[in-house]
Enzyme design. Structure first.
Site, PDB file in Angstrom:
ATOM      1  N   SER A 155      36.617  38.632  41.752  1.00 15.42           N
ATOM      2  CA  SER A 155      36.847  39.742  40.833  1.00 15.42           C
ATOM      3  C   SER A 155      36.043  39.516  39.541  1.00 15.42           C
ATOM      4  O   SER A 155      34.839  39.287  39.611  1.00 15.42           O
ATOM      5  CB  SER A 155      38.347  39.876  40.566  1.00 15.42           C
ATOM      6  OG  SER A 155      38.645  41.101  39.961  1.00 15.42           O
ATOM      7  N   ASP A 321      39.432  46.438  50.188  1.00 13.76           N
ATOM      8  CA  ASP A 321      39.313  46.387  48.727  1.00 13.76           C
ATOM      9  C   ASP A 321      38.630  47.666  48.245  1.00 13.76           C
ATOM     10  O   ASP A 321      37.447  47.871  48.480  1.00 13.76           O
ATOM     11  CB  ASP A 321      38.485  45.155  48.341  1.00 13.76           C
ATOM     12  CG  ASP A 321      38.331  44.972  46.832  1.00 13.76           C
ATOM     13  OD1 ASP A 321      38.762  45.865  46.057  1.00 13.76           O
ATOM     14  OD2 ASP A 321      37.792  43.932  46.426  1.00 13.76           O
ATOM     15  N   HIS A 354      42.140  44.351  47.204  1.00 13.54           N
ATOM     16  CA  HIS A 354      41.438  43.457  46.287  1.00 13.54           C
ATOM     17  C   HIS A 354      42.145  42.107  46.163  1.00 13.54           C
ATOM     18  O   HIS A 354      41.503  41.068  46.030  1.00 13.54           O
ATOM     19  CB  HIS A 354      41.332  44.138  44.922  1.00 13.54           C
ATOM     20  CG  HIS A 354      40.572  43.348  43.919  1.00 13.54           C
ATOM     21  ND1 HIS A 354      39.227  43.064  44.071  1.00 13.54           N
ATOM     22  CD2 HIS A 354      40.957  42.748  42.763  1.00 13.54           C
ATOM     23  CE1 HIS A 354      38.816  42.341  43.032  1.00 13.54           C
ATOM     24  NE2 HIS A 354      39.853  42.133  42.225  1.00 13.54           N
TER      25      HIS A 354
END
Lengths: 377, 377
Positions: A155, A321, A354
């Protein structure tokens, strides 16, 4: 560094240091002094060739593999980092630094401004992902770590890993970029803006000057977290986990309490978040992410951000995601290929969206293990 | 009804009526009296066979083809409804009723409770989509419209159309269901819960008793709208429309003003929404949508909600709609097929996400026109 590490037997060590800096920020500000809070695990070897920097995400922290001092929870990436894991303190010297702008000990809006003796609050300068990386480089200089065997991040941590490779190509031997992107999309910015507006709409935010006040912008921060949290999960994952199941009862209440389990879960996410995070830090770090577009300084050509690189790259995305979808990782891989870089890429299948990179992901671990070992790590 | 229609030459007529009711609500409450605000266009023909009910979405209203009295903007579906359009007052008797729980004249939390003389506020009963439909049926009884040639709705309007066909199969000759679903998913509920929490976290909400107060929960309602608005647009559409373009300037401000166009757009959406909508209505209607699961009363078997139906159905979805994705329309079509109903279904391509049904959509218009004409309308 090695002689200071592990002497007291604690894992992680809760290290703190204040350095003169300055960090040259993208805004033009020369920020100094710079406080750093970081964790280290394992020893730097003789030729200093085993240093691995782990970069944390938006609401993450330096406690990658050690107990969080406020929540008492285990480190956020113990599935990847630890004895017998792909990133192993027995073999690697692992460093994880609380990012600039955050609230776990490194300089951020809650830190004291030495010029005023008060918290910076909204006088803290607006920062970028590159600023975070430049600050980390100053700490690594101080620690005598010239070259990183690997930078690993998921991320926002992946954004830092890519930025490390772009800004300091000679210091980064390899980079692992998971569930990430080289730019924030309009939708990414939109979700962050909702969160910021929720915080700033809270009267307890008080223009950012809530430190020391009884009234804290908890309600706004909780709403921001709830909105963001939806983007960390997939529709499929939410359906699998909660569906339309009711909360602790068989029938609807025809009221506004949390009737559905998913409501209760989200409320809990919001409430527990405010216990461990600073609202102003949330504003600053989301801003940094929104400003992130690695190609911007290179005329929009992402490959130029990596021209001449000799860093080896490994990218991993997850098919569910939708925050940083696979297509964004593919864009990076195409740019890396165009720049002549060695880049491997795998899309993994997961129902968890995610968040998958923080969960049990044996395939991800195998990929990271293989990539590190192929690099002699 | 025909003789009362169009006499003053106004289009729409801003009709109001109060009926004794009661509406039997799913919560068990017998709600009475019931106020209705509605618009009509065109005349009911001699055999009363040309009545078309249009059902509006969450934040919609009865002004489907007439000027909104507060905003001064044209009706929200003039692309579909009007002279020479598929739904045409020259041929059809068109009715659009402000839903129960809303704030444009039909009974809702801002209405006066005859028992107390004060606004209901949070004493308004929690309602469901079926309750909205049962209320509409009472008004149609009053208007002498026994049978609807067609019920048309997009989004929450589509939920009402499906519910009409399920609750009153003999009164609904055909139904057009656009960008909709037969149940709210966990993700749908999650986004609504964020909106509700944003409203209820606003101190100006005052437990719902803000009517007559200087302090209105505008900030919370604006944040709720911003979060919801993201779900109405596709990632692709946001990228096409805004991308990472900066707002009225060439460089980043390194501040927290709306730097990106998408931020400015979202803030505008939030601010303009509070001018026309009531925060408590937003709570009640989102709750009704979250409670919506047409299969629930039928042991989870959606087909049973339509058993024995002779209603003709037309369903339309949009490929970039991630709020109510195509798969949800397909589920409905499969259930209709299993119930032996005549059902046509088309997925249209559009970059505009859920909002596509409100925008220029010539293909959608052609489909609706063809479907209505095939039914003799």
């Amino acid at each position: 560094m090695a002689q200071n590490m592990g002497e007291d037997g604690r894992f992680g060590l809760d290290r703190r240091t204040k350095l003169l800096g300055p960090v040259r920020l993208d805004s033009g500000v020369q920020f100094a002094p710079v406080e750093f809070a970081y964790e280290t695990y394992g020893e730097l070897n003789g030729d200093k060739s085993n240093a691995i920097l782990i970069c944390h995400a938006l609401t993450g922290d330096q406690y990658v593999a050690s107990t969080h001092p406020r929540t008492g929870k285990p480190g956020w990436w113990t599935r990847l980092v630890g004895e017998g894991k792909p990133v192993d303190p027995a073999r690697h010297c692992i460093i994880c630094i609380n990012v600039l702008g955050s609230c776990m000990g490194s300089s951020g809006p809650a830190s004291f401004d030495p010029g005023t003796g008060e918290p910076y609050a909204m006088d803290f300068p607006v920062i970028t992902i590159a600023d975070m990386v430049r600050a980390q480089a100053i700490l690594l200089d101080h620690l005598g770590i010239e070259r990183l065997a690997c930078v690993i991040g998921g991320s926002m941590g992946g954004m830092q890993a890519l930025t490390w490779a772009s800004l300091f190509p000679d210091r980064v031997q390899s980079a692992i970029v998971i569930a990430s992107t080289a730019r924030h999309s309009a939708q990414n910015i939109a979700f962050h803006e909702v969160g910021r507006q929720a915080i700033m709409a809270d009267p307890n935010w008080q223009g950012g000057n809530y430190y020391g006040s009884v009234d804290q912008p908890d309600a706004g921060l909780a709403v921001a977290r709830m909105a963001a949290h939806i983007t960390y999960l997939s529709e499929e994952g939410l359906t699998q986990k909660f569906g339309r199941q009711l909360q602790d009862r068989d029938t609807k209440t025809f009221g506004f309490d949390a009737d559905f389990q998913v409501e209760s879960y989200l409320r809990h996410q919001g409430l527990s978040f405010v216990e461990r995070f600073d609202a102003n830090s949330y504003l600053y770090i989301t801003r940094a992410m929104d400003y992130y577009d690695l190609a911007e300084e290179h005329g929009g050509v992402l490959a130029k951000a990596f021209s001449g690189t000799r860093t080896r790259f490994c990218l991993v995305s997850f098919d569910s995601d939708w925050l940083y979808p696979t297509i964004e990782s593919k864009r990076v891989v195409q740019a890396l290929n165009a720049a002549g870089a060695a880049a491997s890429f795998v899309e993994l299948s997961s129902p968890f969206g995610h968040d998958a990179f923080l969960l049990e992901a044996p395939e991800m671990n195998r990929i990271i293990d293989g990539f590190l070992k192929a690099g002699g790590l």
